[in-house]
Motif scaffolding. Sequence first.
Motif, mmCIF file in Angstrom:
data_model
loop_
_atom_site.group_PDB
_atom_site.id
_atom_site.type_symbol
_atom_site.label_atom_id
_atom_site.label_comp_id
_atom_site.label_asym_id
_atom_site.label_seq_id
_atom_site.Cartn_x
_atom_site.Cartn_y
_atom_site.Cartn_z
ATOM 1 N N ALA A 19 3.378 -1.994 2.124
ATOM 2 C CA ALA A 19 4.801 -1.671 2.197
ATOM 3 C C ALA A 19 5.187 -0.622 1.170
ATOM 4 O O ALA A 19 4.597 -0.548 0.092
ATOM 5 C CB ALA A 19 5.628 -2.942 1.970
ATOM 6 N N GLY A 20 6.174 0.173 1.538
ATOM 7 C CA GLY A 20 6.766 1.127 0.602
ATOM 8 C C GLY A 20 6.147 2.507 0.669
ATOM 9 O O GLY A 20 5.108 2.721 1.299
ATOM 10 N N GLY A 21 6.791 3.430 0.019
ATOM 11 C CA GLY A 21 6.285 4.798 -0.043
ATOM 12 C C GLY A 21 5.370 4.943 -1.247
ATOM 13 O O GLY A 21 5.677 4.428 -2.323
ATOM 14 N N THR A 22 4.245 5.616 -1.064
ATOM 15 C CA THR A 22 3.364 5.799 -2.224
ATOM 16 C C THR A 22 3.959 6.842 -3.168
ATOM 17 O O THR A 22 4.742 7.699 -2.767
ATOM 18 C CB THR A 22 1.937 6.201 -1.810
ATOM 19 N N ARG A 23 3.579 6.723 -4.430
ATOM 20 C CA ARG A 23 4.038 7.668 -5.464
ATOM 21 C C ARG A 23 2.830 8.447 -5.957
ATOM 22 O O ARG A 23 1.868 7.863 -6.447
ATOM 23 C CB ARG A 23 4.689 6.907 -6.625
ATOM 24 N N ALA A 73 0.640 -4.914 -6.671
ATOM 25 C CA ALA A 73 1.477 -3.739 -6.929
ATOM 26 C C ALA A 73 0.601 -2.500 -7.054
ATOM 27 O O ALA A 73 -0.389 -2.496 -7.791
ATOM 28 C CB ALA A 73 2.285 -3.948 -8.209
ATOM 29 N N VAL A 74 0.942 -1.464 -6.308
ATOM 30 C CA VAL A 74 0.223 -0.191 -6.386
ATOM 31 C C VAL A 74 1.247 0.934 -6.446
ATOM 32 O O VAL A 74 2.429 0.720 -6.162
ATOM 33 C CB VAL A 74 -0.706 0.024 -5.157
ATOM 34 N N ALA A 75 0.784 2.134 -6.772
ATOM 35 C CA ALA A 75 1.675 3.295 -6.769
ATOM 36 C C ALA A 75 1.154 4.347 -5.787
ATOM 37 O O ALA A 75 1.814 4.667 -4.809
ATOM 38 C CB ALA A 75 1.804 3.858 -8.177
ATOM 39 N N SER A 76 -0.024 4.847 -6.021
ATOM 40 C CA SER A 76 -0.523 5.977 -5.225
ATOM 41 C C SER A 76 -1.255 5.530 -3.965
ATOM 42 O O SER A 76 -1.632 4.359 -3.817
ATOM 43 C CB SER A 76 -1.490 6.796 -6.081
ATOM 44 N N ALA A 77 -1.478 6.493 -3.078
ATOM 45 C CA ALA A 77 -2.263 6.227 -1.868
ATOM 46 C C ALA A 77 -3.674 5.784 -2.234
ATOM 47 O O ALA A 77 -4.236 4.881 -1.601
ATOM 48 C CB ALA A 77 -2.318 7.486 -1.002
ATOM 49 N N ALA A 78 -4.242 6.388 -3.270
ATOM 50 C CA ALA A 78 -5.601 6.016 -3.675
ATOM 51 C C ALA A 78 -5.654 4.560 -4.126
ATOM 52 O O ALA A 78 -6.579 3.820 -3.771
ATOM 53 C CB ALA A 78 -6.079 6.943 -4.794
ATOM 54 N N GLU A 79 -4.643 4.127 -4.884
ATOM 55 C CA GLU A 79 -4.591 2.727 -5.326
ATOM 56 C C GLU A 79 -4.382 1.798 -4.131
ATOM 57 O O GLU A 79 -4.978 0.726 -4.053
ATOM 58 C CB GLU A 79 -3.451 2.529 -6.334
ATOM 59 N N MET A 80 -3.528 2.217 -3.201
ATOM 60 C CA MET A 80 -3.270 1.392 -2.022
ATOM 61 C C MET A 80 -4.546 1.233 -1.195
ATOM 62 O O MET A 80 -4.884 0.137 -0.744
ATOM 63 C CB MET A 80 -2.146 2.018 -1.186
ATOM 64 N N LYS A 81 -5.272 2.329 -1.027
ATOM 65 C CA LYS A 81 -6.511 2.294 -0.249
ATOM 66 C C LYS A 81 -7.499 1.306 -0.882
ATOM 67 O O LYS A 81 -8.087 0.464 -0.190
ATOM 68 C CB LYS A 81 -7.137 3.690 -0.184
ATOM 69 N N ALA A 82 -7.659 1.386 -2.193
ATOM 70 C CA ALA A 82 -8.607 0.497 -2.881
ATOM 71 C C ALA A 82 -8.194 -0.968 -2.721
ATOM 72 O O ALA A 82 -9.030 -1.832 -2.453
ATOM 73 C CB ALA A 82 -8.699 0.879 -4.357
ATOM 74 N N ALA A 83 -6.892 -1.239 -2.849
ATOM 75 C CA ALA A 83 -6.416 -2.626 -2.758
ATOM 76 C C ALA A 83 -6.577 -3.170 -1.342
ATOM 77 O O ALA A 83 -6.990 -4.312 -1.138
ATOM 78 C CB ALA A 83 -4.954 -2.703 -3.197
ATOM 79 N N VAL A 84 -6.261 -2.342 -0.344
ATOM 80 C CA VAL A 84 -6.382 -2.794 1.053
ATOM 81 C C VAL A 84 -7.850 -3.030 1.383
ATOM 82 O O VAL A 84 -8.208 -4.046 1.987
ATOM 83 C CB VAL A 84 -5.765 -1.756 2.020
ATOM 84 N N GLU A 85 -8.705 -2.115 0.964
ATOM 85 C CA GLU A 85 -10.123 -2.253 1.300
ATOM 86 C C GLU A 85 -10.740 -3.474 0.619
ATOM 87 O O GLU A 85 -11.618 -4.121 1.185
ATOM 88 C CB GLU A 85 -10.868 -0.950 0.985
ATOM 89 N N ALA A 86 -10.224 -3.828 -0.559
ATOM 90 C CA ALA A 86 -10.733 -5.017 -1.257
ATOM 91 C C ALA A 86 -10.426 -6.297 -0.486
ATOM 92 O O ALA A 86 -11.135 -7.288 -0.610
ATOM 93 C CB ALA A 86 -10.142 -5.098 -2.660
ATOM 94 N N HIS A 87 -9.357 -6.283 0.308
ATOM 95 C CA HIS A 87 -8.959 -7.484 1.051
ATOM 96 C C HIS A 87 -9.302 -7.408 2.531
ATOM 97 O O HIS A 87 -8.995 -8.325 3.295
ATOM 98 C CB HIS A 87 -7.451 -7.720 0.889
ATOM 99 N N PHE A 88 -9.925 -6.315 2.956
ATOM 100 C CA PHE A 88 -10.110 -6.070 4.394
ATOM 101 C C PHE A 88 -11.119 -7.014 5.038
ATOM 102 O O PHE A 88 -10.866 -7.575 6.112
ATOM 103 C CB PHE A 88 -10.528 -4.615 4.629
ATOM 104 N N ALA A 89 -12.266 -7.212 4.379
ATOM 105 C CA ALA A 89 -13.349 -7.993 5.005
ATOM 106 C C ALA A 89 -12.872 -9.397 5.388
ATOM 107 O O ALA A 89 -13.220 -9.900 6.456
ATOM 108 C CB ALA A 89 -14.546 -8.066 4.063
#
Length: 221
Positions: A19-23, A73-89
Motif C-alpha cells: 500500500a501507498g506511494g513509494t518514496r 514499513a518501507v519507503a522506496s520501491a527497492a525496499e518494497m520489493k525486498a519486503a514483498v519477496e521475503a514474504h512471497f514463498a
Amino acid sequence: VQTATSDQFLAGCKVVVTAGGTRERLDPVRYLTNDSSGKMGTALANVAAAAGAQVTLVTTAAQPVLPAVQQVAVASAAEMKAAVEAHFAAADIVIMAAAVADYRPAQAADHKLKKTGEAGMTLPLVQNPDILKALGAAKTHQFVAGFAAETDHVLANAAAKLARKHVDLLIANQVGAGRGFNADDNEVVLLWPDRAPQPLARASKLTLASQILRQIQEVRG
Ligand code: CTP
Ligand code: CA
C-alpha cells in the motif's frame, strides 16, 4: 477500524498486500513520490485480517490497521520489493495495491543538494524494477493481483498489463478528477485472464476490498 466483514472466509490464508506511494530519495531532505494515500491497500489488509487471514501489509502509509495485521514499513520501491519477496514463498494471495514509482533518482546524494547559479537543473532518473511483473513470472501456487490506475483508455491499458505482468487479476481504476488516489471510495473493474470483465459499482474502499477478496477466494476455488 471498521470492516464490512464478519465471516471468516479467508481463515488459514496467508495474504500479502502492498500500500501507498513509494518514496524515492534524492538527498537527505528530498524525495520523489505520488498522490497515493495507501487507503485501498490498507482496506484490503484490514478486511483480509477480519476475514481470518494472516496478513502482512508492506506499506509506505500510516493508515490505521487492525492489531492482527503485521505491518512492514518501507519507503522506496527497492525496499518494497525486498519486503514483498521475503514474504512471497509462504503467501497464498499477493495484492500489489501500492503505487510504485516508475523511476528513482539515479543517485541519492549523502548531502543536501545545493542550488548553483540561476539555471534550472536536469535530474537523471533510472527505472525501478517492476515488482508485480517479477511476482507474475515467479509465482507457483500464489494468486497474484495488481492494480492499474489510469487516466485514459482504462480498460485497454489495464488488459495489456494483465497479460504483460502475467497476473491472475488486474483491478482497473480511473484516476484523476477526484477519483482513485486519496478518495474514500472508488469504482473499479476486475479483469481476469479467462473471464469477462467485472465492474464493481462505486462504493467505499472497505466495501470494494471485501468484494475483491471474496471474488479472489471464489476464483481460487
Ligand atoms: N508495479 C510494480 N512495480 C513497478 C510499477 C508498478 O509492482 N515498478 C505494480 C503496481 O503496484 C500495480 C501494477 O504494477 O499493481 C500496475 O502499475 P501501473 O503504474 O498502473 O503500471 P506500470 O506497469 O507502471 O505502467 P504505466 O505506469 O506506464 O502505466
Ligand atoms: Ca507506473
